[in-house]
Motif scaffolding. Structure first.
Motif, PDB file in Angstrom:
ATOM      1  N   GLU A 110       0.853  -1.145   0.108  1.00 42.96           N
ATOM      2  CA  GLU A 110       0.099  -0.028  -0.053  1.00 42.96           C
ATOM      3  C   GLU A 110       0.900   1.329  -0.058  1.00 42.96           C
ATOM      4  OE1 GLU A 110      -2.918   0.036   3.066  1.00 42.96           O
ATOM      5  OE2 GLU A 110      -3.350   1.931   2.696  1.00 42.96           O
ATOM      6  N   PHE A 111       1.879   1.061   0.935  1.00 38.04           N
ATOM      7  CA  PHE A 111       2.750   2.549   0.966  1.00 38.04           C
ATOM      8  C   PHE A 111       3.484   2.532  -0.450  1.00 38.04           C
ATOM      9  CE2 PHE A 111       7.010   3.991   2.172  1.00 38.04           C
ATOM     10  CZ  PHE A 111       6.769   5.188   2.851  1.00 38.04           C
ATOM     11  N   TYR A 112       4.041   1.645  -0.703  1.00 38.70           N
ATOM     12  CA  TYR A 112       4.703   1.774  -2.044  1.00 38.70           C
ATOM     13  C   TYR A 112       4.040   1.930  -3.187  1.00 38.70           C
ATOM     14  CZ  TYR A 112       9.277   0.907   0.714  1.00 38.70           C
ATOM     15  OH  TYR A 112      10.043   1.245   1.504  1.00 38.70           O
ATOM     16  N   ALA A 113       2.987   1.687  -2.932  1.00 37.76           N
ATOM     17  CA  ALA A 113       1.919   2.041  -4.509  1.00 37.76           C
ATOM     18  C   ALA A 113       1.428   3.415  -4.466  1.00 37.76           C
ATOM     19  CB  ALA A 113       0.414   1.349  -4.020  1.00 37.76           C
ATOM     20  N   SER A 114       1.588   4.046  -3.386  1.00 32.39           N
ATOM     21  CA  SER A 114       1.630   5.541  -3.408  1.00 32.39           C
ATOM     22  C   SER A 114       2.818   6.402  -3.695  1.00 32.39           C
ATOM     23  CB  SER A 114       0.817   6.054  -1.855  1.00 32.39           C
ATOM     24  OG  SER A 114       1.955   5.911  -0.906  1.00 32.39           O
ATOM     25  N   LEU A 115       3.866   5.660  -3.485  1.00 31.78           N
ATOM     26  CA  LEU A 115       4.962   6.398  -3.979  1.00 31.78           C
ATOM     27  C   LEU A 115       5.397   6.532  -5.523  1.00 31.78           C
ATOM     28  CD1 LEU A 115       7.666   5.632  -0.989  1.00 31.78           C
ATOM     29  CD2 LEU A 115       5.656   7.347  -1.074  1.00 31.78           C
ATOM     30  N   VAL A 116       4.655   5.698  -6.171  1.00 33.52           N
ATOM     31  CA  VAL A 116       4.913   5.620  -7.573  1.00 33.52           C
ATOM     32  C   VAL A 116       4.709   7.106  -8.267  1.00 33.52           C
ATOM     33  CG1 VAL A 116       4.254   3.523  -7.972  1.00 33.52           C
ATOM     34  CG2 VAL A 116       2.636   5.376  -8.540  1.00 33.52           C
ATOM     35  N   GLN A 435       7.043   3.524   7.039  1.00 35.04           N
ATOM     36  CA  GLN A 435       7.396   4.532   6.701  1.00 35.04           C
ATOM     37  C   GLN A 435       8.815   5.040   7.097  1.00 35.04           C
ATOM     38  OE1 GLN A 435       4.703   4.271   8.433  1.00 35.04           O
ATOM     39  NE2 GLN A 435       2.933   5.419   7.421  1.00 35.04           N
ATOM     40  N   MET A 436       9.307   4.050   8.079  1.00 35.90           N
ATOM     41  CA  MET A 436      10.588   4.444   8.891  1.00 35.90           C
ATOM     42  C   MET A 436      11.683   3.721   8.262  1.00 35.90           C
ATOM     43  SD  MET A 436      10.904   3.988  13.081  1.00 35.90           S
ATOM     44  CE  MET A 436      12.224   3.992  13.811  1.00 35.90           C
ATOM     45  N   PRO A 437      12.812   4.281   7.680  1.00 34.82           N
ATOM     46  CA  PRO A 437      13.772   3.615   6.943  1.00 34.82           C
ATOM     47  C   PRO A 437      14.311   2.387   8.343  1.00 34.82           C
ATOM     48  CG  PRO A 437      14.171   5.826   6.647  1.00 34.82           C
ATOM     49  CD  PRO A 437      13.052   5.724   7.644  1.00 34.82           C
ATOM     50  N   ARG A 448      19.164   0.410   2.877  1.00 33.74           N
ATOM     51  CA  ARG A 448      18.083   0.679   3.804  1.00 33.74           C
ATOM     52  C   ARG A 448      16.971  -0.102   3.147  1.00 33.74           C
ATOM     53  NH1 ARG A 448      21.000   0.948   6.857  1.00 33.74           N
ATOM     54  NH2 ARG A 448      21.391   2.442   8.479  1.00 33.74           N
ATOM     55  N   GLU A 449      15.979  -0.866   3.814  1.00 34.40           N
ATOM     56  CA  GLU A 449      14.443  -1.040   3.273  1.00 34.40           C
ATOM     57  C   GLU A 449      13.666  -0.123   3.955  1.00 34.40           C
ATOM     58  OE1 GLU A 449      14.163  -3.181   1.044  1.00 34.40           O
ATOM     59  OE2 GLU A 449      15.395  -4.961   1.167  1.00 34.40           O
ATOM     60  N   LYS A 450      12.603   0.006   3.636  1.00 36.82           N
ATOM     61  CA  LYS A 450      11.371   0.474   4.289  1.00 36.82           C
ATOM     62  C   LYS A 450      11.471   2.340   3.956  1.00 36.82           C
ATOM     63  CE  LYS A 450      10.455  -2.303   8.082  1.00 36.82           C
ATOM     64  NZ  LYS A 450      10.014  -2.109   9.606  1.00 36.82           N
ATOM     65  N   GLY A 451      10.431   2.913   4.020  1.00 33.09           N
ATOM     66  CA  GLY A 451      10.665   4.445   3.943  1.00 33.09           C
ATOM     67  C   GLY A 451      10.672   4.718   2.362  1.00 33.09           C
ATOM     68  N   ILE A 452      10.621   6.010   2.081  1.00 33.20           N
ATOM     69  CA  ILE A 452      10.824   6.433   0.772  1.00 33.20           C
ATOM     70  C   ILE A 452      12.279   6.243   0.465  1.00 33.20           C
ATOM     71  CG2 ILE A 452      11.325   8.611  -0.677  1.00 33.20           C
ATOM     72  CD1 ILE A 452       9.091   9.735   1.182  1.00 33.20           C
ATOM     73  N   GLU A 453      13.292   6.046   1.403  1.00 30.23           N
ATOM     74  CA  GLU A 453      14.642   5.778   1.118  1.00 30.23           C
ATOM     75  C   GLU A 453      15.010   4.406   0.205  1.00 30.23           C
ATOM     76  OE1 GLU A 453      13.610   6.798   3.656  1.00 30.23           O
ATOM     77  OE2 GLU A 453      14.548   8.715   3.836  1.00 30.23           O
TER      78      GLU A 453
END
Ligand code: NAD
Length: 472
Positions: A110-116, A435-437, A448-453
């Motif tokens: 869900e999170f990474y779907a929104s970051l496209v 959301q937290m790297p 890093r996994e997670k987060g925008i990073e």
């Protein structure tokens, strides 16, 4: 007998020329899943399918890619019962824990779907006769190799950002816990992920894992697992100049000062080492306690371990090998002269259960304070000053996670920033979120996994400069 097979090019696929492995259910010792054991030929099949699919997936409209990944998230939630049953059968973990991990897997998609929708680069203002911009591009085929402790969650943690960044994936779960990852690939296909974009090859590390790392069409590997395997992958990657994300082990410390809320710190300290029976990379397995409260905190910790009841709130060791390894550490602890305060034994049951175990009288140079045991084992080490606490926390080959419990806000920040770790928790343990790297320092790994990073770790940055000719 049904055999769990690979998922290649959008369908369940038998192995080219392999054997099978019959697992053992860790909660009961009974026969578990029968899993196909692939070879380099299966890896080649999957990587070629992923390579063939990469242009289509990369050039799909980003809104459409986002919609598909959001549907994968919905598909995971809809399949919660099926996925939880698969995880529980493979790992024996408590139902609530399995469901929380599966929800976490959905959260990644869900999170990474929104970051496209994030910008893919920048425009650089350099000179009037130049238009310069950067473009974030996918790497191509990503190998994702995961361990057995949080199987679906770890697969989703790497696959969701990799796919969102426009890459295709060949994933390899641990051979002991393969079911949920294959189900995830099927759910992805059902959600509209094109064939070949998300593949799973089953088998052992030495055959399938190595073949993924060596395959010339694999452009990056995201590995979660032990330090020795990370080092082995690193050696191959060095020859290939292959980028890696390495999420490795830990021996993380919780520091409790004498002004902390003692009852809460004790319960968090136990949650830190007993969750998933200690089979978590970010487990807090060293408890550093200010000397004046050592007796009281130790008593409260021992009391809090009672909440972890085998077969109920405490799962088994996920493999027989791990069950035996933890017992070997009980012997090490005895030889090193540590004082056993509770546990130190297996549970009288059919499955691979180990009692939550606490040692005091431990010094930071003992093996039980330095080596990752990956079981529900805590060592308690006293300290006198803030400087000594930080020095003890940092006197470790690892640097994954740290915790500090204190009522003094300035000290909390000072200590948190002095701890050599990828993430530090103040007055709680492991309050992680998508959301937290997340990632390691020192022998705990890099990337890093997670987060925008995480998106930056699944892409490369290209600079393009365009000469603008003068007007006539
Ligand atoms: P492991 O290294 O034995 O295996 C992990 C994966 O690598 C499995 O799929 C395995 O089949 C594969 N593998 C094994 N040998 C390989 C090789 N030569 N080449 C390629 N792949 C190979 O780890 P494990 O015992 O399954 O997992 C426990 C370890 O994982 C612990 O050290 C734990 O701390 C670590 N871990 C780290 C994180 C993190 O995010 N940092 C999370 C969970 C677990």
């Amino acid at each position: 007998m049904s055999v769990l097979e690979h998922w290649i090019d959008g369908r369940s696929t038998p192995t080219v020329d392999g054997t099978t492995r019959v697992g053992t259910a860790p909660a009961t010792g009974a026969e578990g899943a029968t899993v196909t054991l692939g070879t380099a030929a299966d890896v080649d099949h999957a990587v070629r399918a992923a390579d063939a699919a990469k242009h289509g997936w990369r050039h799909i409209a980003s809104t459409e890619r986002g919609r598909i990944l959001a549907r994968v998230a919905d598909g995971i939630v809809a399949a919660m019962d099926e996925l939880a049953a698969a995880e529980i059968a493979d790992t024996g973990k408590p139902d609530a824990l399995a469901r929380a991990e599966i929800q976490g897997a959905a959260d990644y998609f869900e999170f990474y779907a929104s970051l496209v929708h994030l910008p893919a680069g920048d425009v650089l203002d350099i000179r009037p006769d130049l238009h310069v911009y950067t473009l974030r591009e996918p790497l191509g085929v990503i190998g994702v190799i995961t361990p057995w402790n949080l199987p679906l969650n770890q697969a989703a943690r790497a696959c969701a950002p990799a796919l969102a960044a426009g890459n295709t994936v060949v994933a390899k779960p641990a051979e002991t816990t393969s079911r949920a990852t294959v189900a995830l690939a099927r759910i992805a296909t059902e959600a509209g992920v094109p064939d070949g974009v998300f593949n799973v090859v089953l088998g052992r590390g030495a055959e399938v894992g190595t073949a993924i790392v060596r395959h010339p069409l694999v452009r990056k590997v995201a590995f979660t697992g032990s330090v020795p395997t990370g080092q082995e992958i690193g050696r191959i990657a060095a020859e290939r100049i292959l980028p890696l994300t390495l999420e490795l082990g830990g021996k993380s410390a919780n520091i409790v000062f004498d002004d902390a809320d003692l009852a809460f710190a004790a319960s968090e300290a136990v949650r830190a080492f007993a969750t998933n029976a200690g089979q978590v990379c970010s487990s807090g397995t060293r408890l550093l306690v200010q000397r004046g409260i050592e007796t009281d905190l130790t008593r409260a910790v021992i009391e809090a371990t009672r909440q972890y009841r085998p077969g109920d709130t405490l799962g088994p060791m996920i493999t027989r090998g791990q069950y035996e390894t933890v017992q070997e550490y009980f012997e090490v602890a005895e030889q090193e002269g540590a004082v056993l305060r509770t546990g130190g034994a297996v549970v009288d049951a059919d499955g691979f259960y180990i009692e939550p175990t606490v040692y005091s009288g431990v010094t930071n140079d003992m093996r039980i304070a330095r080596e990752e045991i990956f079981g529900p084992v805590l060592v308690i080490i006293p300290f006198d000053t803030e400087e000594e606490a930080v020095a003890l926390a940092n006197d470790s080959d690892f640097g994954l996670v740290g915790g500090v419990f204190t009522a003094d806000i300035s000290r909390a920040f000072r200590v948190a920033e002095a701890i050599e770790a990828g993430q530090v928790y103040i007055n709680s343990w492991s309050t992680q979120s998508v959301q937290m790297p997340f990632g390691g320092h020192k022998a705990s790994g890099y990337g890093r996994e997670k987060g925008i990073e995480a998106l930056a770790h699944y892409s490369h940055l290209k600079s393009i400069s365009v000469r603008i000719a003068p007007g006539r």
